[in-house]
Design an enzyme around this catalytic site. Sequence first.
Site, PDB file in Angstrom:
ATOM      1  N   SER A  61      34.124 -20.516  47.237  1.00 14.67           N
ATOM      2  CA  SER A  61      33.179 -20.988  48.766  1.00 14.67           C
ATOM      3  C   SER A  61      32.236 -19.877  48.767  1.00 14.67           C
ATOM      4  O   SER A  61      32.849 -18.730  48.836  1.00 14.67           O
ATOM      5  CB  SER A  61      34.191 -21.282  49.805  1.00 14.67           C
ATOM      6  OG  SER A  61      33.705 -21.393  51.060  1.00 14.67           O
ATOM      7  N   GLY A  62      31.174 -20.135  48.843  1.00 14.66           N
ATOM      8  CA  GLY A  62      30.026 -18.924  49.327  1.00 14.66           C
ATOM      9  C   GLY A  62      29.515 -18.592  48.034  1.00 14.66           C
ATOM     10  O   GLY A  62      28.656 -17.348  48.104  1.00 14.66           O
ATOM     11  N   ALA A  63      29.939 -18.911  46.975  1.00 13.53           N
ATOM     12  CA  ALA A  63      29.273 -18.549  45.406  1.00 13.53           C
ATOM     13  C   ALA A  63      27.794 -18.791  45.237  1.00 13.53           C
ATOM     14  O   ALA A  63      27.278 -18.148  44.616  1.00 13.53           O
ATOM     15  CB  ALA A  63      30.186 -18.774  44.318  1.00 13.53           C
ATOM     16  N   LYS A 102      27.147 -22.677  45.011  1.00 12.26           N
ATOM     17  CA  LYS A 102      27.022 -23.954  44.147  1.00 12.26           C
ATOM     18  C   LYS A 102      26.266 -24.850  44.967  1.00 12.26           C
ATOM     19  O   LYS A 102      25.254 -25.355  44.356  1.00 12.26           O
ATOM     20  CB  LYS A 102      28.509 -24.431  44.306  1.00 12.26           C
ATOM     21  CG  LYS A 102      29.439 -23.375  43.708  1.00 12.26           C
ATOM     22  CD  LYS A 102      30.726 -24.059  43.482  1.00 12.26           C
ATOM     23  CE  LYS A 102      31.631 -24.423  44.809  1.00 12.26           C
ATOM     24  NZ  LYS A 102      31.645 -23.201  45.661  1.00 12.26           N
ATOM     25  N   SER A 124      36.496 -26.983  43.213  1.00 15.66           N
ATOM     26  CA  SER A 124      37.245 -27.398  41.864  1.00 15.66           C
ATOM     27  C   SER A 124      38.085 -26.520  41.454  1.00 15.66           C
ATOM     28  O   SER A 124      37.841 -25.963  40.208  1.00 15.66           O
ATOM     29  CB  SER A 124      36.370 -28.111  41.075  1.00 15.66           C
ATOM     30  OG  SER A 124      35.281 -27.523  40.821  1.00 15.66           O
TER      31      SER A 124
END
Length: 601
Positions: free
Chosen positions: A37-39, A41, A109
């Site tokens: 989360s926060g990467a 995507k 995922s």
Amino acid sequence: MSTNITYEPSRVSRERRGFTMGRSGFFGCTVWFTGYSGAGKSTLAFALEDYLCTKNISSYTLDGDNIRHGLNKNLGFSPSDREENIRRIGEVAKLFADGGIIALTAFISPYRKDRDDARKVHEAAGLKFFEIFVDAPIEVCEQRDVKGLYKKARAGLIKGFTGIDQAYEPPISPDLVIKTAEHSRADCVQAVINLLESNGIVPESTKDSVKPLELVEPRLSQVLKEAETMDFVNISKLDMQWVQVLGEGWATPTNGFMTEREYLQALHFGCLVDGGVINQSIPIALAISTEDKERLATHHNDFALKYEGKIVAVIRSPEFYEHRKEERCSRTFGTEHPDHPYIKMILASGDWLVGGRTEVLGRVTWNDGLDHYRLTPNQLRDRFREMGADAVFAFQLRNPVHNGHALLMQDTRKKLLARGYQRPVLLLHPLGGFTKDDDVPLPVRIEQHKKVLEENVLDNENTVLAIFPSPMLYAGPTEVQWHCKARMVAGANFYIVGRDPAGMPHPATKKDLYQATHGRKVLTMAPGLTQLEIVPFKVAAYNTKTKKMDFYDPENKSDFLFISGTKMRQFARTGELPPDGFMAPSAWEVLSQYYQSIAKK
């Protein structure tokens, strides 16, 4: 699974589905973004979706949060619910891909098995699946924490949060790794585009890159040596200007002077349609004489082009076809009047056209003291990057800059700043190829533009003055698309279009050859130019009350004075000064000296 069901295959083939979507092939596939989360995507997926849209390629982002508002709103974040979440998305993405759409999935995922199962679903259906690891360190993601989720997870308010108290299993062999902490969003998008292009999903023209045809060492020396043994044709200065246009990549993604297939597409569609819709409203064709055609076509060998005795290019696998001049002129210009300056040159040229892959033997220079202004598209992109530009607005011109032009450019910059852009940069881009006899010559225009910048009428720190090498065709709305497309290749994303762009008086009637507003209207509809925002030209006139150029206000029309080009030239020839505020004084001096010099002649 129920046993009393039967799978019904579609009656529409994937190839046919691709053609009905206006493509030359089937693009359906799934691009699966995975990471913390926060990467980045979702940010990357939505940016990619937007970019593909500008290339007329259908895509759709399936975002993790969005899906949980509907399809998966009954699922939580337990391991079993996460597994079901990804299973459903894998199936939905497969349906999008089967429909010819590029499905972009942005889900954490976290489990390899779930991602592998999604891949298997696609492979079983004969669809391509690309797993992309958006690799941002957990520390970076936590620092970003756009949604405040990490803070809540650290405080124990969220349980089972990936990276904090639930594991993430990174891909072992992803199709692509993107490090969003190290690269710009635009570079990340292009990395995905390169992956899709290399796998035959999207055409080469989808890439945001320039395709110069100039050779560099060691290939340059090899081909130059080979060219010395070839047959050749001599070309004109006009042809040489088109060689420069091709060599520097302004006509990306063309491979050279147009073959008959490319010529017909440009002439009849205004686009190249093999491998995507690419705006190319002007055919770039090389005319040769019947004598040269008969000599060269005997063996269909590669041949060289010579300008003023020097070999400047080679045409590979040449194709010869009839030069139907009346058709070319009528479709390009809307007239075939022999006194139109560019039509006159077409009518005087050879009766055959030749096209083929063109190799330009090094950088084209004119040694006129202006070559340092002739920046290639790649050089301009580098310059904009060095300046930190987050928006580039281009202004095409073949005339001197007066303060009405400057007002529009200043206004455009203000509006871009108001929209949140931090460093909008102006590309002041005078045309440097052929112009008609009564136009101001390029050296005079460049000197005049320099004075405008020196007097800070335009923001010198945020302006790039460069020369666009194309000849001027005077083809109105047809040509303005070419001007716009070429600036897009150079990195512009806003284009200022004026009144009657690329227009001129009719050679016989002296009325406008083209309707004055049609250039702007055509640009807002033109295929292949949707990623460029058109900035409409506001009418400016001299405000006698404020004693400066101002946007025309019809409610106070008595306050405004329109100074025509004819009137401006009359002032310049006689040495009379225009009203204060019409043009930068030193810029006017350059123009006045030029017109007085030709008056004496």
